[in-house]
Each structure stands twice: as C-alpha cells, then as structure tokens.
Write an enzyme that holds these catalytic residues in place. Structure first.
Site, PDB file in Angstrom:
ATOM      1  CB  ALA A  64     -33.467  -1.823  10.900  1.00 40.13           C
ATOM      2  N   GLY A 109     -32.021  -6.520  13.231  1.00 37.71           N
ATOM      3  CA  GLY A 109     -33.316  -6.955  12.707  1.00 37.71           C
ATOM      4  C   GLY A 109     -33.211  -8.256  11.917  1.00 37.71           C
ATOM      5  CD  GLU A 112     -34.377  -7.418  16.735  1.00 38.70           C
ATOM      6  OE1 GLU A 112     -33.995  -6.665  15.807  1.00 38.70           O
ATOM      7  OE2 GLU A 112     -34.857  -6.986  17.791  1.00 38.70           O
ATOM      8  CD  GLU A 132     -30.278  -4.521  17.500  1.00 41.51           C
ATOM      9  OE1 GLU A 132     -29.377  -5.167  18.062  1.00 41.51           O
ATOM     10  OE2 GLU A 132     -31.146  -5.051  16.789  1.00 41.51           O
TER      11      GLU A 132
HETATM   12  N1  DAK Z   1     -28.383  -0.680   6.725  1.00 37.87           N
HETATM   13  C1  DAK Z   1     -28.071  -0.052   5.575  1.00 37.87           C
HETATM   14  N2  DAK Z   1     -27.021  -0.395   4.799  1.00 37.87           N
HETATM   15  C2  DAK Z   1     -26.248  -1.406   5.208  1.00 37.87           C
HETATM   16  C3  DAK Z   1     -26.510  -2.114   6.394  1.00 37.87           C
HETATM   17  C4  DAK Z   1     -27.642  -1.729   7.183  1.00 37.87           C
HETATM   18  N3  DAK Z   1     -27.997  -2.345   8.301  1.00 37.87           N
HETATM   19  N4  DAK Z   1     -25.551  -3.070   6.547  1.00 37.87           N
HETATM   20  C5  DAK Z   1     -24.744  -2.965   5.486  1.00 37.87           C
HETATM   21  N5  DAK Z   1     -25.153  -1.961   4.674  1.00 37.87           N
HETATM   22  C6  DAK Z   1     -24.553  -1.523   3.424  1.00 37.87           C
HETATM   23  C7  DAK Z   1     -23.241  -0.786   3.693  1.00 37.87           C
HETATM   24  O1  DAK Z   1     -23.487   0.584   4.034  1.00 37.87           O
HETATM   25  C8  DAK Z   1     -22.557  -0.940   2.353  1.00 37.87           C
HETATM   26  O2  DAK Z   1     -23.108  -0.014   1.432  1.00 37.87           O
HETATM   27  P1  DAK Z   1     -22.177   0.777   0.369  1.00 37.87           P
HETATM   28  O3  DAK Z   1     -21.150   1.501   1.178  1.00 37.87           O
HETATM   29  O4  DAK Z   1     -21.581  -0.330  -0.488  1.00 37.87           O
HETATM   30  O5  DAK Z   1     -23.128   1.663  -0.355  1.00 37.87           O
HETATM   31  C9  DAK Z   1     -22.963  -2.331   1.908  1.00 37.87           C
HETATM   32  O6  DAK Z   1     -24.135  -2.644   2.648  1.00 37.87           O
HETATM   33  C10 DAK Z   1     -21.909  -3.394   2.210  1.00 37.87           C
HETATM   34  O7  DAK Z   1     -21.577  -3.285   3.571  1.00 37.87           O
HETATM   35  P2  DAK Z   1     -20.068  -3.136   4.105  1.00 37.87           P
HETATM   36  O8  DAK Z   1     -19.213  -2.452   3.101  1.00 37.87           O
HETATM   37  O9  DAK Z   1     -20.141  -2.557   5.477  1.00 37.87           O
HETATM   38  O10 DAK Z   1     -19.628  -4.685   4.161  1.00 37.87           O
HETATM   39  P3  DAK Z   1     -18.565  -5.320   5.155  1.00 37.87           P
HETATM   40  O11 DAK Z   1     -18.337  -6.710   4.639  1.00 37.87           O
HETATM   41  O12 DAK Z   1     -17.369  -4.457   5.347  1.00 37.87           O
HETATM   42  O13 DAK Z   1     -19.303  -5.419   6.576  1.00 37.87           O
HETATM   43  C11 DAK Z   1     -21.167  -5.864   8.031  1.00 37.87           C
HETATM   44  C12 DAK Z   1     -20.467  -6.217   6.697  1.00 37.87           C
HETATM   45  C13 DAK Z   1     -22.507  -6.607   8.046  1.00 37.87           C
HETATM   46  C14 DAK Z   1     -20.319  -6.336   9.210  1.00 37.87           C
HETATM   47  C15 DAK Z   1     -21.375  -4.325   8.104  1.00 37.87           C
HETATM   48  O14 DAK Z   1     -22.014  -3.925   6.897  1.00 37.87           O
HETATM   49  C16 DAK Z   1     -22.227  -3.905   9.261  1.00 37.87           C
HETATM   50  O15 DAK Z   1     -21.758  -3.833  10.411  1.00 37.87           O
HETATM   51  N6  DAK Z   1     -23.492  -3.572   8.964  1.00 37.87           N
HETATM   52  C17 DAK Z   1     -24.388  -2.989   9.915  1.00 37.87           C
HETATM   53  C18 DAK Z   1     -24.872  -4.010  10.899  1.00 37.87           C
HETATM   54  C19 DAK Z   1     -25.824  -3.346  11.845  1.00 37.87           C
HETATM   55  O16 DAK Z   1     -25.428  -2.581  12.714  1.00 37.87           O
HETATM   56  N7  DAK Z   1     -27.074  -3.559  11.533  1.00 37.87           N
HETATM   57  C20 DAK Z   1     -28.145  -2.791  12.146  1.00 37.87           C
HETATM   58  C21 DAK Z   1     -28.466  -3.305  13.493  1.00 37.87           C
HETATM   59  S1  DAK Z   1     -29.648  -2.247  14.198  1.00 37.87           S
HETATM   60  C22 DAK Z   1     -36.842  -0.323  14.990  1.00 37.87           C
HETATM   61  C23 DAK Z   1     -36.676  -1.549  15.543  1.00 37.87           C
HETATM   62  C24 DAK Z   1     -35.546  -2.280  15.263  1.00 37.87           C
HETATM   63  C25 DAK Z   1     -34.561  -1.769  14.490  1.00 37.87           C
HETATM   64  C26 DAK Z   1     -34.733  -0.542  13.945  1.00 37.87           C
HETATM   65  C27 DAK Z   1     -35.858   0.192  14.181  1.00 37.87           C
HETATM   66  N8  DAK Z   1     -37.995   0.381  15.259  1.00 37.87           N
HETATM   67  C28 DAK Z   1     -38.905  -0.163  16.225  1.00 37.87           C
HETATM   68  C29 DAK Z   1     -38.290   1.554  14.577  1.00 37.87           C
HETATM   69  C30 DAK Z   1     -33.413  -2.580  14.240  1.00 37.87           C
HETATM   70  C31 DAK Z   1     -32.222  -2.068  14.196  1.00 37.87           C
HETATM   71  C32 DAK Z   1     -31.108  -2.849  13.712  1.00 37.87           C
HETATM   72  O17 DAK Z   1     -31.216  -3.834  13.032  1.00 37.87           O
END
Ligand code: DAK
Length: 258
Positions: A64, A109, A112, A132
């Site tokens: 997400a 997400g 998921e 998460e």
């Molecule tokens: N959201 C927004 N931007 C993201 C992102 C994300 N999930 N993942 C990556 N980006 C963006 C980074 O901020 C970066 O942007 P800039 O700095 O270039 O502007 C760009 O994508 C490239 O990412 P990185 O520079 O971090 O690239 P790396 O190769 O160094 O790392 C990575 C890749 C995938 C390991 C890293 O980006 C990372 O850890 N990303 C986050 C992974 C994560 O934690 N995802 C979210 C999981 S939580 C809900 C229900 C469910 C959810 C939400 C709400 N409700 C019921 C309301 C679900 C939640 C989730 O999915």
C-alpha cells in the site's frame, strides 16, 4: 485510467499497475481504478484469463502507498479497507481465471493482491513478504487470512511476525509461487499458461474455480455437495457433449465456453 494499463488480446486481458516511480504502490486512486477495470472485465465474454502485473522490472507491487497512509484517519483507513476488500474479492471470485505475473517486489498489499489471484508465477528476481509489523500495523488486505490458507499456519505466522522477505525460490518451495521463470520470459510464460487454460472448457474451469473457492470456506460435506451440484450443471453444457464425443471419436475437442 491514470495508474493502470489494460490490453486485451486472444481472450487474455493484461492489467498492469503503472506507478513504477513508487514501485507500483497501491494508493486509493489505483485501487478505485482497479475495482472499475475488474468490474468491466468480469462482464466481458471475450476475456477468459486476466494477467495482473506491475510496470517496470523492479516491482510487482511494493505494498500500500505509505505516503498516503501515513496521515490517513481511522475513517479513511476503513474506507480504503472496504475498497480493497471489494477489489481483491473481485479478483478472487470473478468468473475468469486470474494469474499474478510477479515481476519483482510483492510486499505487503503486493503480496496480498497476488494471493487474491488464482495462480502466482514469479520471476527469478521476485521477492515476497508481509512487512507490515515494521510499520506498526498488521496485514490489512487479507494477508492474515489468505497466506495461512496458501502456505499453512506456521509458515504464515513466521513470515508475518518476522516481516522477512523471501526470494522466488523460497516462495515456490513453500507453495506461495506456482512457478519461477526468468524475468524476460515471465509474460510469455503467463500467456502460454493462459492459452492452455482457455483451450479447455471455460465454463467448466469457471465452475471449478467456484467450487474450490467456496469449498475452502465451508465444511467438507457441504463442499462435496456443492461440487456434485456444479458437476451436474456441467452436464448441461455443449462442451460436455463435445468433449466426450471427441474423446470417443479420437479427435481433438472443439470446446467453446458452454
Ligand atoms: N509506498 C510508497 N512509496 C513507496 C513504497 C510504498 N509502499 N515502496 C517504495 N516506494 C517508493 C520509495 O519511497 C521511493 O520513492 P522516492 O524516494 O524515489 O521518491 C521509490 O519507491 C523507490 O523505492 P526505494 O528507493 O526504497 O527502492 P529500494 O530498491 O531501495 O528498496 C524496497 C525497495 C521495496 C525494499 C523498499 O522500497 C521498501 O521497503 N518499500 C516499502 C515496502 C513496504 O513496507 N510496503 C508496505 C507494506 S504495508 C490497509 C490495509 C492494508 C495496507 C494498508 C492499509 N487498510 C485496511 C487501510 C497494507 C499495507 C502495506 O502494504
């Protein structure tokens, strides 16, 4: 559509989440577009398989959109949860077969949404995870429910509690990915698999999908009863007549979609 690409060819719809700068993270606008797009596809008789993938070579969907979630209120979070629940439910239960072509990170997400698809084909560079708890939340797009159903309770708990990322081979080993293929071959492989599925009796495939999905949520005796009913229904189709006649006449079957 600002965040999605869609093309239909040979009864296969390829839907691409197209926000490569954010690693295809799912924001509300993308989820809204996806809900609309899947709603249109599910009514189309000329689409038999949907392939879902992410733009670029790095990510399928990196979760997400954290920048949108950071300041969201509880009410906004709830709205997003309902939106995602409807969208993922469409993917899971639409009459067409859905294949996730996982071309890189499938986190949170992203993992998921891949699990809401019928089949997951991973590229060699794919990485899966439910990170998460790193963010102080738990999986909220079905991860606590679909992951244990796919890989078992113990492995699902380990992945969710540790937030560890696993590579494509490990995802294959534990049954999260159906196959692992080189990135360059991913879409071709998925399209070949789609073509194989399309060559079968599509109505029968669709009934089998319904029997499996519904059956897993009910007790075995009720599931077997449902299967018997749907099996009976398949006897009403032209495909059943043609498939069985073709076998007995030792010729290839010309199956349509009913
Ligand atoms: N959201 C927004 N931007 C993201 C992102 C994300 N999930 N993942 C990556 N980006 C963006 C980074 O901020 C970066 O942007 P800039 O700095 O270039 O502007 C760009 O994508 C490239 O990412 P990185 O520079 O971090 O690239 P790396 O190769 O160094 O790392 C990575 C890749 C995938 C390991 C890293 O980006 C990372 O850890 N990303 C986050 C992974 C994560 O934690 N995802 C979210 C999981 S939580 C809900 C229900 C469910 C959810 C939400 C709400 N409700 C019921 C309301 C679900 C939640 C989730 O999915």
């Amino acid at each position: 559509m600002n965040n999605l690409l869609m093309e239909v060819e040979n009864e296969i719809a390829v839907v691409t989440i197209n926000r490569p700068k954010s690693l295809n993270a799912l924001n509300s606008e993308t989820l809204t577009e996806l809900e609309q797009c899947l709603g249109e596809i599910e009514k189309r008789k000329d689409v038999k398989v949907v392939i879902l993938t992410g733009a670029g070579e790095k990510a399928f969907v990196a979760g997400a959109d954290i920048s949108e979630m950071k300041d969201a209120t509880a009410a906004q979070g709830r709205d997003m949860a309902f939106l995602a629940c409807r969208t993922f439910g469409k993917l899971e239960n639409m009459p067409q077969v859905t294949i996730a072509a996982v071309n890189g990170f499938a986190l949170g997400g992203g993992c998921e949404i891949s699990m809401a698809c019928d089949i997951r084909i991973a590229s060699e560079n794919a990485k899966f995870g439910q990170p998460e708890v790193n963010l102080g939340i738990l999986p909220g797009f079905g991860g606590t429910q679909r992951l244990p159903r796919l890989v078992g309770k113990g492995r699902a708990k380990e992945l969710i509690f540790t937030a560890d990322m696993i590579d494509a081979q490990e995802a294959y080993r534990i049954g999260l990915a159906n196959k692992v293929v080189p990135l360059a071959d991913l879409l071709k492989f998925c399209k070949e698999m789609a073509a194989k599925i399309i060559s079968k009796g599509s109505y029968a495939v669709s009934l089998a999908k319904m029997a499996i999905n519904t059956g897993l949520d009910i007790d075995l005796a009720s599931g077997l009863k449902l299967e018997a009913d749907l099996f009976g229904l398949s006897f009403a189709t032209a495909d059943k007549k043609e498939g069985m006649s073709a076998f007995l006449e030792k010729r290839p079957a010309n199956l349509t979609d009913f």
